[in-house]
Enzyme design. Structure first.
Site, PDB file in Angstrom:
ATOM      1  N   SER A 242      39.616 -21.909  63.664  1.00 23.23           N
ATOM      2  CA  SER A 242      40.629 -22.464  64.559  1.00 23.23           C
ATOM      3  C   SER A 242      41.487 -23.445  63.774  1.00 23.23           C
ATOM      4  CB  SER A 242      39.963 -23.171  65.743  1.00 23.23           C
ATOM      5  OG  SER A 242      39.238 -24.318  65.298  1.00 23.23           O
ATOM      6  N   LYS A 243      42.439 -24.058  64.458  1.00 28.33           N
ATOM      7  CA  LYS A 243      43.348 -24.978  63.779  1.00 28.33           C
ATOM      8  C   LYS A 243      42.615 -26.156  63.151  1.00 28.33           C
ATOM      9  CE  LYS A 243      47.582 -23.957  66.342  1.00 28.33           C
ATOM     10  NZ  LYS A 243      48.630 -24.480  67.228  1.00 28.33           N
ATOM     11  N   ARG A 244      41.530 -26.563  63.757  1.00 27.22           N
ATOM     12  CA  ARG A 244      40.818 -27.721  63.200  1.00 27.22           C
ATOM     13  C   ARG A 244      40.200 -27.407  61.841  1.00 27.22           C
ATOM     14  NH1 ARG A 244      36.917 -25.682  66.727  1.00 27.22           N
ATOM     15  NH2 ARG A 244      34.787 -25.591  65.901  1.00 27.22           N
ATOM     16  N   HIS A 245      40.029 -26.120  61.529  1.00 26.16           N
ATOM     17  CA  HIS A 245      39.493 -25.720  60.228  1.00 26.16           C
ATOM     18  C   HIS A 245      40.605 -25.481  59.204  1.00 26.16           C
ATOM     19  CE1 HIS A 245      36.346 -24.085  63.109  1.00 26.16           C
ATOM     20  NE2 HIS A 245      35.657 -24.933  62.368  1.00 26.16           N
ATOM     21  N   GLY A 246      41.845 -25.603  59.622  1.00 28.30           N
ATOM     22  CA  GLY A 246      42.960 -25.314  58.728  1.00 28.30           C
ATOM     23  C   GLY A 246      43.577 -23.953  58.972  1.00 28.30           C
TER      24      GLY A 246
END
Length: 483
Positions: A242-246
């Site tokens: 997801s976005k939190r992982h880049g």
């Protein structure tokens, strides 16, 4: 192997993300390795969710990655929105063969069926109540595919191996909505057949669509391609990416100063390997790529590894090309003094992204440089004598690296100071930072006039501070107390 024909078929409902880019890359590498053809198909039948902005972003992202595609029947890009007639013809064929039927169930009725099934602990599948209707119940209807309910569907997956599906759990999926819009599984079968696709290589989130599509192939009398489903990409915490992982869009990485060759190298290694090699040129990837080397388990996206690769490609890249790519990231347009390419050479070793390089290079052309806190901590009255001595030494000199190095050596001996005690205040004064390429290289690139102007400016500032009798705090940056 007969030359394969593969496709990348994104829906233009969002930007090109990491997973989609990897799928496109694996298809492209497979086609180029085997001497086959790679097509781009935009699956935009859902006009409510599809946008031209998203389609443009996907195309732009593929161009940036260097993934070229082959034309099909005179079209560079296949768009499903232009092929509605073919889907309706396929629906009519299925109706005539008895493999499809009209469904008059309202959304409310379908939701009630779903809730009833869940309450009974059963899968929420359509119960087929419209299968055998002989007369229409309403003017508008959807069209459902009549899925065979006996036997098994076997998929010899090129990545996952043999996968068996029980036909009895397949419900009758809608292939044409009541508003006349065809649905994904039908369109994919019709288009892959028309384009003579030999291998469908896609993410394993599509694996459950495969038995449905095989049933449609069989009902239409079409040969099915081979399927290969690539495992998903996980974050470093082993959760879905997801976005939190880049997991931002490919275009965002481009805007953040990543090089396309670094992204291609990194994406290729997300689930594929060749011995213990980490660094691959595009030609090496094409030479070594095979579907057999794709791992069956999920890959882990590691932003630090991508950053490491990007730093490698910046460090080893052609300075002229890096300079061209750097220009859009510069806040101050570069002038001819100093030339951009030598600045790039000076910064390549210490830059991980083009945005980092741009931030480091800004002081070379800015009229008013910004001094960070670390630099200001060195630009204090105690260092005024050092700056004055340096200015006196530099003013009559010609700025050449070896001459500057010798002059600073003599000056350090005269002041009985180590080079760092002299160089660091000078570096802070002329760059606004405490970290830069070698000081003598920076002085040469800046040029004598610009370097002395900045040194004189800081000498004047510190002289004023010293003349002011109010005490300063420990850093010498702020006045404290009353005069």
């Amino acid at each position: 192997m007969t030359a394969p024909r593969v496709r990348f078929a994104p829906s233009p409902t969002g930007f090109l993300h990491i997973g989609g880019a990897r799928t496109a890359l694996f298809n492209w590498l497979f086609a180029r390795h085997e001497g086959g053809r790679f097509f781009l198909r935009i699956e935009d039948t859902d006009q409510d969710r599809s946008t031209e902005v998203a389609a443009h972003a996907i195309i732009s992202g593929l161009h940036w990655l260097g993934l070229d595609w082959d034309p099909w029947e005179g079209s560079s890009i296949v768009r499903q929105a232009d092929r509605r007639t073919y889907y309706r013809n396929a629906v009519e064929t299925l109706l005539q063969k008895g493999h499809a039927y009209r469904c008059y169930c309202t959304p409310e009725a379908l939701e009630a069926q779903r809730a009833q099934a869940l309450q009974a602990g059963k899968p929420p599948r359509y119960d087929g109540r419209c299968r055998h209707l002989t007369s229409p119940k309403a003017e508008k209807s959807a069209i459902r595919f009549m899925a065979p309910s006996d036997g098994e569907i076997v998929v010899d997956d090129l990545v996952k191996g043999r996968v068996v599906f029980d036909s009895s759990v397949m419900d009758d999926l809608i292939i044409l909505r009541s508003n006349g819009t065809p649905t994904y599984n039908l369109c994919a079968v019709v288009d892959d057949t028309a384009m003579q696709i030999t291998h469908v290589i896609r993410g394993d989130d599509h694996l459950n669509n495969t038995p449905r599509q095989i049933q449609i192939y069989q009902a239409l009398g079409y040969p099915a391609p081979q399927f290969g489903h690539i495992p998903m990409i996980l974050g470093t915490d082993r959760q879905r990416l997801s976005k939190r992982h880049g997991a931002i869009s490919v275009s965002s990485y481009r805007d953040d100063g990543f090089l396309p060759e670094a992204m291609v190298n990194y994406l290729a290694r997300l689930g594929w390997s060749h011995k213990d090699q980490e660094i691959f040129s595009v030609s090496e990837l094409v030479e070594h790529f095979s579907l057999e080397r794709i791992g069956a388990s999920a890959a882990v996206f590691n932003p630090e590894k991508l950053l490491w690769l990007n730093a490698h490609y910046i460090r080893t890249g052609n300075p002229k090309r890096i300079a061209e790519l750097l220009v859009p990231h510069l806040s101050t347009p570069p002038s001819a003094d100093p030339p951009l390419e030598p600045v790039v050479v000076a910064l390549q070793e210490r830059s991980r992204t083009l945005t980092e390089m741009a931030a480091s290079a800004a002081y070379f052309w800015a009229d008013d440089i910004v001094y960070d806190d670390a630099a200001l901590a060195l630009l204090i009255p105690q260092n005024l004598p050092v700056l004055q001595k340096v200015c006196a030494v530099l003013r009559p000199m010609t700025f050449e690296h070896d001459a500057l190095a010798e002059a600073f050596k003599v000056l350090c001996a005269e002041l009985d100071l180590k080079l760092a005690k002299v160089a660091q205040p000078v570096r802070a004064a002329i760059t606004g930072k405490t970290v830069s390429p070698g000081l003598f290289d920076v002085l040469v690139l800046l040029g004598k006039e610009r370097a002395l102007t900045r040194l004189d400016g800081q000498i004047a500032r510190l002289s004023n501070m010293k003349a002011d009798k109010r005490p300063y705090d420990a850093s010498g940056l702020e006045r404290t107390g009353d005069p």
